[in-house]
Scaffold this motif. Structure first.
Motif, PDB file in Angstrom:
ATOM      1  N   PRO A   1       0.839  -1.205   0.000  1.00  0.00           N
ATOM      2  CA  PRO A   1       0.000   0.000   0.000  1.00  0.00           C
ATOM      3  C   PRO A   1       0.874   1.254   0.000  1.00  0.00           C
ATOM      4  CG  PRO A   1      -0.711  -1.540   1.701  1.00  0.00           C
ATOM      5  CD  PRO A   1       0.588  -2.060   1.157  1.00  0.00           C
TER       6      PRO A   1
ATOM      7  N   ALA B   1      -7.500   6.228  -2.457  1.00  0.00           N
ATOM      8  CA  ALA B   1      -8.637   5.327  -2.309  1.00  0.00           C
ATOM      9  C   ALA B   1      -9.643   5.488  -3.443  1.00  0.00           C
ATOM     10  CB  ALA B   1      -9.324   5.578  -0.965  1.00  0.00           C
TER      11      ALA B   1
ATOM     12  N   PRO C   1     -11.165   5.850  -7.422  1.00  0.00           N
ATOM     13  CA  PRO C   1     -11.028   4.968  -8.589  1.00  0.00           C
ATOM     14  C   PRO C   1      -9.918   5.432  -9.533  1.00  0.00           C
ATOM     15  CG  PRO C   1     -12.911   6.421  -8.853  1.00  0.00           C
ATOM     16  CD  PRO C   1     -12.382   6.651  -7.466  1.00  0.00           C
TER      17      PRO C   1
ATOM     18  N   SER D   1      -5.641   1.439  -8.415  1.00  0.00           N
ATOM     19  CA  SER D   1      -6.944   1.863  -7.895  1.00  0.00           C
ATOM     20  C   SER D   1      -7.156   1.467  -6.444  1.00  0.00           C
ATOM     21  CB  SER D   1      -8.062   1.241  -8.736  1.00  0.00           C
ATOM     22  OG  SER D   1      -7.948   1.655 -10.066  1.00  0.00           O
ATOM     23  N   ASP D   2      -6.498   0.401  -6.022  1.00  0.00           N
ATOM     24  CA  ASP D   2      -6.642  -0.060  -4.642  1.00  0.00           C
ATOM     25  C   ASP D   2      -5.626   0.573  -3.696  1.00  0.00           C
ATOM     26  OD1 ASP D   2      -4.353  -1.298  -5.547  1.00  0.00           O
ATOM     27  OD2 ASP D   2      -4.950  -3.319  -4.925  1.00  0.00           O
ATOM     28  N   GLY D   3      -4.823   1.534  -4.193  1.00  0.00           N
ATOM     29  CA  GLY D   3      -3.848   2.215  -3.348  1.00  0.00           C
ATOM     30  C   GLY D   3      -2.516   1.496  -3.245  1.00  0.00           C
ATOM     31  N   THR D   4      -2.290   0.478  -4.082  1.00  0.00           N
ATOM     32  CA  THR D   4      -1.043  -0.287  -4.069  1.00  0.00           C
ATOM     33  C   THR D   4      -0.030   0.326  -5.028  1.00  0.00           C
ATOM     34  OG1 THR D   4      -2.243  -2.315  -3.569  1.00  0.00           O
ATOM     35  CG2 THR D   4      -0.044  -2.569  -4.496  1.00  0.00           C
TER      36      THR D   4
ATOM     37  N   GLU E   1      -8.458  -2.996 -14.805  1.00  0.00           N
ATOM     38  CA  GLU E   1      -8.985  -3.714 -13.617  1.00  0.00           C
ATOM     39  C   GLU E   1     -10.420  -3.341 -13.342  1.00  0.00           C
ATOM     40  OE1 GLU E   1      -6.387  -2.820 -10.373  1.00  0.00           O
ATOM     41  OE2 GLU E   1      -4.846  -4.170 -11.083  1.00  0.00           O
TER      42      GLU E   1
END
Length: 178
Positions: free
Chosen positions: A42, A63, A65, A147-150, A178
């Motif tokens: 993250p 966080a 999109p 998109s997931d903060g990774t 994704e």
């Protein structure tokens, strides 16, 4: 002819092993790239320290999109000037957030007034605390955030055409898919 003593075999074997490691390192995908401790993790938190009149941000932007790009830079950094056109190009397709390491907001604002402002928002890193959290060695350094903060990609040094086309754009395209 006599037998070769067992201890006489060790130096050539050790030399061959070390030579093999060096040879393997020379033929990596990018032999100049340093490994990143951030890829796959993250994105570290952001301390919202405004830079003059520029819009600022915090970690909540990761966080949302879509992928994002985070770029560490400073006005006194010559390679930052070299990569600036590529950052401008990225900003046309994806939000780019800047983390600035200038001593005063005037320096950062002057740099952006001269070359253009590609950043959606900028925060300051006066004590280099954020640079340490992100694993930044030297400026400039750029991160592609999914998109997931990774952290998907970590580029050390200035972005150039091959890095943009072969690492950054494919990562952005994969994140958008994704």
């Amino acid at each position: 002819m006599g037998r070769i003593p067992p201890l006489a075999i060790f130096p050539p074997v050790i030399f061959a092993a070390i030579a093999g490691l060096f040879l393997g390192g020379m033929f990596r995908d990018d032999p100049d790239a340093l490994p990143s401790s951030q890829e796959g993790l993250p994105a570290p938190q952001i301390v919202d320290l405004a830079v003059g009149t520029l819009p600022s941000f915090d970690g909540s932007v990761f966080a949302g999109p879509g992928p994002k790009v985070v770029n560490f830079w400073a006005s006194w950094c010559a390679p930052c000037r070299v990569e600036h056109p590529y950052i401008m190009e990225l900003a046309e397709t994806v939000p780019v957030y800047g983390i600035n390491r200038d001593r005063t907001p005037d320096q950062a604002e002057g740099f952006l007034a001269e070359l253009g402002n590609p950043y959606t928002a900028v925060v300051a890193d006066p004590g280099n605390r954020q640079s340490i959290e992100w694993g930044v060695y030297a400026l400039p350094e750029t991160f592609v955030i999914g998109s997931d903060g990774t952290v998907l990609v970590h580029v050390r040094g200035p972005i150039n055409e091959p890095l943009l086309e072969n690492r950054i754009k494919p990562a952005l395209a994969a994140a958008l898919a994704e």
